[in-house]
Design an enzyme around this catalytic site. Structure first.
Site, PDB file in Angstrom:
ATOM      1  N   THR A  20       0.814  -1.216   0.000  1.00 34.00           N
ATOM      2  CA  THR A  20       0.000   0.000   0.000  1.00 34.00           C
ATOM      3  C   THR A  20       0.845   1.262   0.000  1.00 34.00           C
ATOM      4  OG1 THR A  20      -1.800  -1.137   1.136  1.00 34.00           O
ATOM      5  CG2 THR A  20      -1.777   1.257   1.293  1.00 34.00           C
ATOM      6  N   THR A  94       1.140  -4.634   4.064  1.00 36.03           N
ATOM      7  CA  THR A  94       0.802  -5.058   5.428  1.00 36.03           C
ATOM      8  C   THR A  94       0.195  -6.454   5.502  1.00 36.03           C
ATOM      9  OG1 THR A  94      -1.361  -3.971   5.266  1.00 36.03           O
ATOM     10  CG2 THR A  94       0.455  -2.675   6.176  1.00 36.03           C
ATOM     11  N   ASP A  95      -0.369  -6.964   4.402  1.00 37.32           N
ATOM     12  CA  ASP A  95      -1.095  -8.228   4.477  1.00 37.32           C
ATOM     13  C   ASP A  95      -0.219  -9.398   4.919  1.00 37.32           C
ATOM     14  OD1 ASP A  95      -3.368  -6.929   3.701  1.00 37.32           O
ATOM     15  OD2 ASP A  95      -3.501  -7.846   1.716  1.00 37.32           O
TER      16      ASP A  95
END
Length: 363
Positions: A20, A94-95
């Site tokens: 992101t 971040t996943d």
């Protein structure tokens, strides 16, 4: 050039991998496409920090693979071959950040820090959190030593081990549900409140030393979740698909059914490593219940993961299978047990008023 209070410029390498923090609008949604230099240009540099950028790859982190992670692991080791580098910051989605951070930490042998950060809001947005997180990560990477791999997000410093993405969209996305944060960063100050506990690090695996990580098929490691009406079907399907490691996400403190315990015993007899974690967010696993509970799962040959949750337990299995130290059979089980073993609870935070400054730790 600006210098730190001790007169030394800290040389930090930023490795960009996408996520992101590097994502821009594509017409129907966001996807990673900004370069590391573009991302770095959005953030001010801490005083006395000089930065070099490596664009390794640019993917949404839900598309992260073990091949990507091994390429990153090799790049970290190659970067630290230069004694003039003081630290590394990795920008990451971040996943799957928790998985990458833990894999790097299991193989991190250097006193110099590796710091992962990212963003919850996309690149170039007016309220984006990426620039602040990157600034903080650079501050930490230029300050601390001997803490292993760290996650810096929303002014908090976390140890790689045990840290998970805890909130889907909030800026304060990461925490260790079972332990206190490692420290905090803000107003150009880094405070470290406790020392992380880590197993002895592993050497770089052969799969990360090859010219093209991922060119050789990597061991399959699957995650299977137990639930009401859960049966052994998916666990058996993973074995049939060639899994060499399976993480069973059990209920409670590590409980399933007698049928699943029997399937675990069969998998172990076939040479599959099985680790049992829990779908409960916080707390350790424990051998309390029979009737398919943790007592029976351990008797069937599975190992409990302590406070590690599914994604990081899977990384421990993968690291075991890739390690030349692990081998097979009892040796692999012994290595996996070492990687899974960790503190059941964090040591209490230091009560120091201002807390222990990581700058002092460098002295």
């Amino acid at each position: 050039m600006k210098r730190t209070h001790d007169g030394e410029t800290r040389r930090i390498v930023v490795i960009s991998t996408g996520g992101t923090i590097a994502s821009r609008w594509q017409g129907t949604g966001y996807a990673a496409d900004a370069s590391g230099s573009d991302v770095l240009a959005t953030a001010p540099l801490p005083e006395g920090v000089a930065v070099e950028v490596v664009d390794l790859f640019n993917v949404n982190s839900s598309r992260m693979t073990a091949a990507h992670q091994l390429a990153l692991l090799r790049t970290v080791h190659e970067t630290f071959a230069d004694p003039g580098v003081d630290g590394i910051v990795i920008t990451h989605g971040t996943d799957t950040l928790e998985e990458t951070a833990f894999l790097l930490d299991l193989h991190h042998t250097d006193a110099r820090p590796v710091v992962l950060t990212g963003a919850q809001r996309p690149f170039g947005t007016g309220d984006g959190d990426g620039p602040g997180n990157l600034y903080d990560a650079l501050q930490v990477a230029s300050t601390v030593r001997d803490l292993g791999v760290l996650v810096v997000f929303d002014g908090r410093v976390h140890a790689a081990r045990g840290t998970v993405k805890y909130r889907t969209l909030a800026a304060d996305a990461f925490s260790d549900p079972t332990a206190e944060r490692l420290g905090r960063v803000g107003f150009s100050r880094v405070d470290i409140e406790r020392q992380p506990e880590r197993p002895a690090p592993l050497p770089l695996p052969a799969a990360a030393r090859t010219a093209e990580p991922g060119a050789t098929p990597l061991p399959r490691v699957d995650i299977v979740t137990h639930h009401s009406d859960g049966d052994p079907f998916l666990l058996n399907a993973a074995v049939a698909a060639g899994a060499r490691g399976i993480v069973l996400v059990a209920t409670g403190a590590g409980n399933a059914t007698p049928e699943i315990a029997a399937a675990v015993a069969d998998a172990v007899a076939r040479g599959v490593l099985v680790a049992v974690t829990t779908r409960v967010p916080s707390g350790p696993l424990a051998e309390i219940y029979t009737g398919g509970g943790a007592v029976d799962l351990v008797a069937a040959g599975a190992l409990l993961t302590g406070t590690l949750r599914a994604a990081q337990a899977r990384i421990a299995l993968l690291a075991t299978l890739l390690s030349e130290e692990g081998g097979t059979g009892a040796r692999a089980t012994a290595l996996l047990r070492r990687l899974l073993d960790g503190p059941v609870r964090a040591e209490p935070a230091l009560a120091t008023g201002g807390s222990r400054s990581a700058v002092a730790a460098r002295a």
